[in-house]
Design a protein around this motif. Structure first.
Motif, PDB file in Angstrom:
ATOM      1  N   SER A 169      11.448   2.453  -2.433  1.00 49.45           N
ATOM      2  CA  SER A 169      10.220   1.659  -2.363  1.00 49.45           C
ATOM      3  C   SER A 169       9.098   2.517  -1.782  1.00 49.45           C
ATOM      4  O   SER A 169       9.322   3.625  -1.288  1.00 49.45           O
ATOM      5  CB  SER A 169      10.433   0.417  -1.492  1.00 49.45           C
ATOM      6  N   SER A 170       7.892   1.986  -1.826  1.00 42.59           N
ATOM      7  CA  SER A 170       6.731   2.735  -1.339  1.00 42.59           C
ATOM      8  C   SER A 170       6.866   3.173   0.119  1.00 42.59           C
ATOM      9  O   SER A 170       6.519   4.306   0.457  1.00 42.59           O
ATOM     10  CB  SER A 170       5.464   1.897  -1.523  1.00 42.59           C
ATOM     11  N   PRO A 171       7.376   2.325   1.032  1.00 44.42           N
ATOM     12  CA  PRO A 171       7.527   2.784   2.415  1.00 44.42           C
ATOM     13  C   PRO A 171       8.424   4.006   2.560  1.00 44.42           C
ATOM     14  O   PRO A 171       8.241   4.805   3.486  1.00 44.42           O
ATOM     15  CB  PRO A 171       8.129   1.557   3.114  1.00 44.42           C
ATOM     16  N   ASP A 172       9.390   4.183   1.622  1.00 45.72           N
ATOM     17  CA  ASP A 172      10.238   5.380   1.694  1.00 45.72           C
ATOM     18  C   ASP A 172       9.405   6.636   1.513  1.00 45.72           C
ATOM     19  O   ASP A 172       9.592   7.634   2.222  1.00 45.72           O
ATOM     20  CB  ASP A 172      11.320   5.326   0.609  1.00 45.72           C
ATOM     21  N   LEU A 173       8.464   6.618   0.573  1.00 40.46           N
ATOM     22  CA  LEU A 173       7.614   7.789   0.351  1.00 40.46           C
ATOM     23  C   LEU A 173       6.609   7.968   1.473  1.00 40.46           C
ATOM     24  O   LEU A 173       6.244   9.086   1.822  1.00 40.46           O
ATOM     25  CB  LEU A 173       6.875   7.648  -0.988  1.00 40.46           C
ATOM     26  N   LEU A 174       6.150   6.858   2.037  1.00 35.90           N
ATOM     27  CA  LEU A 174       5.192   6.952   3.144  1.00 35.90           C
ATOM     28  C   LEU A 174       5.808   7.654   4.354  1.00 35.90           C
ATOM     29  O   LEU A 174       5.096   8.261   5.156  1.00 35.90           O
ATOM     30  CB  LEU A 174       4.695   5.559   3.536  1.00 35.90           C
ATOM     31  N   TYR A 175       7.124   7.583   4.489  1.00 35.71           N
ATOM     32  CA  TYR A 175       7.794   8.279   5.586  1.00 35.71           C
ATOM     33  C   TYR A 175       7.582   9.787   5.460  1.00 35.71           C
ATOM     34  O   TYR A 175       7.331  10.487   6.428  1.00 35.71           O
ATOM     35  CB  TYR A 175       9.288   7.949   5.586  1.00 35.71           C
ATOM     36  N   PHE A 176       7.657  10.297   4.216  1.00 33.00           N
ATOM     37  CA  PHE A 176       7.486  11.720   3.986  1.00 33.00           C
ATOM     38  C   PHE A 176       6.013  12.136   3.982  1.00 33.00           C
ATOM     39  O   PHE A 176       5.682  13.255   4.345  1.00 33.00           O
ATOM     40  CB  PHE A 176       8.133  12.123   2.651  1.00 33.00           C
TER      41      PHE A 176
ATOM     42  N   GLU B 112      -0.250   0.649  -1.427  1.00 31.19           N
ATOM     43  CA  GLU B 112      -0.527  -0.512  -0.594  1.00 31.19           C
ATOM     44  C   GLU B 112       0.474  -1.633  -0.863  1.00 31.19           C
ATOM     45  O   GLU B 112       0.709  -2.478  -0.003  1.00 31.19           O
ATOM     46  CB  GLU B 112      -1.957  -1.005  -0.842  1.00 31.19           C
ATOM     47  N   ASN B 113       1.048  -1.630  -2.069  1.00 30.90           N
ATOM     48  CA  ASN B 113       2.061  -2.621  -2.422  1.00 30.90           C
ATOM     49  C   ASN B 113       3.422  -2.131  -1.909  1.00 30.90           C
ATOM     50  O   ASN B 113       4.099  -1.335  -2.557  1.00 30.90           O
ATOM     51  CB  ASN B 113       2.101  -2.825  -3.934  1.00 30.90           C
ATOM     52  N   LYS B 114       3.829  -2.605  -0.763  1.00 29.09           N
ATOM     53  CA  LYS B 114       5.054  -2.115  -0.125  1.00 29.09           C
ATOM     54  C   LYS B 114       6.324  -2.674  -0.764  1.00 29.09           C
ATOM     55  O   LYS B 114       7.433  -2.243  -0.424  1.00 29.09           O
ATOM     56  CB  LYS B 114       5.023  -2.458   1.372  1.00 29.09           C
ATOM     57  N   THR B 115       6.161  -3.627  -1.682  1.00 25.43           N
ATOM     58  CA  THR B 115       7.344  -4.182  -2.341  1.00 25.43           C
ATOM     59  C   THR B 115       7.632  -3.502  -3.679  1.00 25.43           C
ATOM     60  O   THR B 115       8.632  -3.802  -4.320  1.00 25.43           O
ATOM     61  CB  THR B 115       7.167  -5.694  -2.575  1.00 25.43           C
ATOM     62  N   ASN B 116       6.767  -2.589  -4.101  1.00 26.01           N
ATOM     63  CA  ASN B 116       6.961  -1.923  -5.393  1.00 26.01           C
ATOM     64  C   ASN B 116       8.203  -1.030  -5.360  1.00 26.01           C
ATOM     65  O   ASN B 116       8.425  -0.282  -4.403  1.00 26.01           O
ATOM     66  CB  ASN B 116       5.733  -1.078  -5.743  1.00 26.01           C
ATOM     67  N   ILE B 117       9.010  -1.114  -6.408  1.00 28.00           N
ATOM     68  CA  ILE B 117      10.248  -0.354  -6.504  1.00 28.00           C
ATOM     69  C   ILE B 117      10.128   0.695  -7.617  1.00 28.00           C
ATOM     70  O   ILE B 117       9.624   0.409  -8.705  1.00 28.00           O
ATOM     71  CB  ILE B 117      11.445  -1.272  -6.793  1.00 28.00           C
TER      72      ILE B 117
END
Length: 353
Positions: A25-32, A43-48
């Motif tokens: 999901s988007s938060p996984d990429l935001l970690y990096f 901005e859509n944190k539910t996108n897979i």
């Protein structure tokens, strides 16, 4: 031991990665990369996003096979690839032999966000098939694009000396739907070519040729229109010719937007125009005239020169009116000027600078 140490030592001698429905999901990429949150898509944190495919080789010689990326509502990417010379992406050599991309209006709006003007509408569906071979600044690429608004074909070639050539072909592209005005605008079909050198506004020197075969404007389909010109830095000089059955004109012009050298020069020879057939008037009204201008200045607010409309002929309901001089003016002259025109058609009193 940490993300930082991994980033510094990610180079590998050989990779054999077989991905089967890898999902994140988007938060996984935001970690990096936390800065990605600045882009509308994240901005859509539910996108897979789901990835399937094979990637093998070393850092400077990667090979991808059957790579499939699915994300958003209906966005899909499929490709094989070869990439040599990473991690330096600017000098690396990319070879995408068959890259397919499918997306739609909903996902595009998420990706581009508020950058789309309110008077622009995106197609419901967009599909493209393209090839790309070369470096970021030296490459050959061909793209075939289909959409719910129409189709486009694009071919581009750029060499290391920034010499380039490109050709675009639009087929029945609905400008009315794109601009949200189907009364004024409609389908456009054209071929455009550009050849020259220089990839930025300061160094570009190119020849441009545009030939529309279909140009719908104000509920009328114009035919036999051509544009030929040259672009040199911030200056464009060219000719536009129209030889339609209801409108014929020649336009020679120059626009110079270089700082401190602003110039607008043109001559429009309107040989004949049937305003009723072109849906600009309800009554029978045909007109011909010659208009010209030559303005120069350091800025748009300090333009000096002359402009005029002459040789005016107006025909309506079997009557013809001729005016030798409709309007002439001296623009921003330091000397006060005055002009009086009187005729059977029009009366003008002009006084000022």
């Amino acid at each position: 031991t940490s993300l930082e140490t991994f980033a510094k030592s990610y180079k590998f001698s050989n990779l054999n990665l077989n991905m089967r429905n890898v999902t994140f999901s988007s938060p996984d990429l935001l970690y990096f990369n936390p800065k990605l949150i600045e882009q509308s898509f994240f901005e859509n944190k539910t996108n897979i996003t789901t990835i399937t495919g094979l990637i093998s080789g070393s850092t400077n010689n990667l090979i991808g096979k059957n790579l499939i990326v699915k994300t958003g509502a209906n966005s899909l990417l499929e490709t094989d690839f070869k990439i040599k010379g990473l991690p330096g992406y600017e000098t690396a050599f990319f070879d995408f032999t068959n890259l397919k991309i499918h997306t739609g209006q909903k996902d595009m709006m998420i990706i581009v966000g508020s950058s789309i003007p309110e008077n622009i509408e995106l197609p419901e569906n967009i599909s493209s098939q393209l090839t790309f071979k070369g470096q970021m600044k030296s490459f050959k690429s061909i793209a075939n694009i289909t959409s719910s608004f129409g189709d486009a074909n694009l071919s581009v070639s750029v060499d290391k000396d920034e010499k380039f050539s490109g050709k675009v072909k639009l087929s029945n592209f609905d400008m009315g739907r794109l601009l949200k005005d189907t009364i004024m605008y409609g389908p456009v079909s054209l071929t455009a070519e550009a050849n020259g050198q220089g990839l930025n506004v300061k160094t570009i020197n190119a020849k441009i040729k545009i030939e529309p075969t279909q140009l719908y404007l104000n509920q009328y389909n114009y035919k036999h229109l051509t544009l030929n010109g040259t672009v040199t830095g911030r200056q464009f000089e060219g000719k536009i010719k129209l030889n339609d059955e209801n409108a014929v004109f020649d336009l020679d012009g120059l626009v110079n937007l270089n700082p401190g050298q602003k110039q607008i020069r043109f001559k429009l020879d309107m040989k004949g125009c049937d305003l009723q057939q072109l849906h600009f008037t309800k009554d029978d009204l045909r007109i011909s005239f010659v208009a010209s201008a030559d303005l120069k200045g350091k800025s748009a607010n300090e333009m000096n020169g002359t402009a005029g409309i002459t040789n005016v002929i107006v025909a309506s309901n079997g009557k013809k009116y001729i005016l030798d001089n409709f309007l002439s003016a001296s623009i921003n002259d330091s000397i006060q000027s005055e002009r009086n025109i009187s005729s059977a058609l029009i009366g003008i009193n002009y006084s000022g600078t």
